[in-house]
Design an enzyme around this catalytic site. Structure first.
Site, short mmCIF file in Angstrom:
data_model
loop_
_atom_site.label_atom_id
_atom_site.label_comp_id
_atom_site.label_asym_id
_atom_site.label_seq_id
_atom_site.Cartn_x
_atom_site.Cartn_y
_atom_site.Cartn_z
CB THR A 105 7.75 8.31 28.48
OG1 THR A 105 8.61 9.16 29.63
CG2 THR A 105 7.19 9.59 27.98
CB ILE A 141 11.17 5.73 23.20
CG1 ILE A 141 10.93 7.04 23.65
CG2 ILE A 141 9.55 5.92 22.52
CD1 ILE A 141 10.63 7.91 24.27
CE LYS A 142 5.92 1.13 28.59
NZ LYS A 142 4.70 1.03 29.70
CG LEU A 143 7.97 2.80 20.51
CD1 LEU A 143 9.92 2.12 19.34
CD2 LEU A 143 7.10 4.06 19.44
#
EC number: 2.2.1.2
Length: 337
Positions: A105, A141-143
């Site tokens: 996400t 967690i996509k960064l």
């Protein structure tokens, strides 16, 4: 009568063969498309969520997110932000019902140069998943792989036990910095690198093994394996199945439903191209990057500089479109417009 083992083996799809040496991930927000391909994990991004949120099949999730934003109250801006975070988590939660592994996400790309804001937003998303009864172990967690994004990933991993997927990765410098930060997973892009070379050079087509995106991921994979980094390499952004086959053996590959479908229909024999053993023989040397050397090395790669900024702008633009869509639904309807 059942078919002979030999015939069964010969008819095995390229997708099933790929799954024997690479973890296959579905790159989609359309969770109804996941069932057919039985991936281990799934990835989403703002563009995919925007597309899915406009499909009739997912309007209940959109309404639930809107209701959540209204319930928390606050300014119009706060309500929209909370509704969007909730929408991302609702899609993620539905996807997790269909896969055994993890869902990725994404944190708003507009925060790509603000480490503390990325950390705060990531923790908020994990909190929303927790409220939905989902452990942080099932979330990546996509960064964005800016310097600030990579440092946010390092902090989230080390201080909060939150697993990160570093996206929009185009340069070797980005990959080295991510390895040194100890993040869980990186998503080096393949197709967008090819796009740049086709648009900016005289060469308009490539054999899969000569594809500049394939060569980039191969180099990153070999570097990680040669120097025993634990970070997972997940090739992403594919334009054709040739690129995917040329990266068979990579830790993970995240693939759109369209290309998953093509692999399912393809019965050609597939062999691993990448391997940890072969990586040991590569002539890559270990390098260390502080912020100054990272920025210099990344800046030396014109393609990567352009594609990173372009990728951030595109994801940010789709985040704005999603905000407008929810604003229209949440407030203009109320005002009778």
């Amino acid at each position: 009568m059942s078919s002979s083992p030999v015939k069964r083996q010969r008819m095995e799809s390229a997708l099933d063969q790929l799954k024997q040496f690479t973890t296959v991930v579905a790159d989609t927000g359309d969770f109804h498309a996941i069932d057919e391909y039985k991936p281990q994990d799934a990835t989403t991004n703002p563009s995919l969520i925007l597309a899915a949120a406009q499909m009739p099949a997912y309007q209940e999730l959109v309404e639930e997110a809107i209701a959540y934003g209204r319930k928390l109250g606050g300014s119009q801006e706060d309500q929209i932000k909370n509704a969007i975070d909730k929408l991302f988590v609702l899609f993620g939660a539905e996807i997790l019902k269909k896969i055994p592994g993890r869902v990725s996400t994404e944190v708003d790309a507009r925060l790509s140069f603000d480490k503390d804001a990325m950390v705060a937003r990531a923790r908020r998303l994990i909190e929303l998943y927790k409220e939905a009864g989902i452990s942080k172990d099932r979330i990546l967690i996509k960064l964005s792989s800016t310097w600030e994004g990579i440092q946010a990933g390092k902090e989230l991993e080390e201080q909060h036990g939150i697993h990160c997927n570093m996206t929009l990765l185009f340069s070797f410098a980005q990959a080295v910095a991510c390895a040194e930060a100890g993040v869980t997973l990186i998503s080096p892009f393949v197709g967008r690198i090819l796009d740049w070379h086709v648009a900016n050079t005289d060469k308009k087509s490539y054999e899969p093994l000569e594809d500049p995106g394939v060569k980039s991921v191969t180099k990153i994979y070999n570097y990680y394996k040669k120097f025993s980094y634990k970070t997972i390499v997940m090739g992403a952004s594919f334009r054709n199945t040739g690129e995917i086959k040329a990266l068979a053996g990579c830790d993970f590959l995240t693939i759109s439903p369209k290309l998953l479908g093509e692999l399912l229909q393809d019965n050609a024999k597939l062999v691993p191209v990448l391997s940890a053993k072969a990586a040991q023989a590569s002539d890559l040397e270990k390098i260390h990057l502080d912020e100054k050397s990272f920025r210099w090395l990344h800046n030396e790669d014109q393609m990567a500089v352009e594609k990173l900024s372009d990728g951030i702008r595109k994801f940010a633009a789709d985040a704005v479109k999603l905000e407008r869509m929810l604003t229209e639904r949440m407030f203009n309807a109320e005002n009778g417009k």
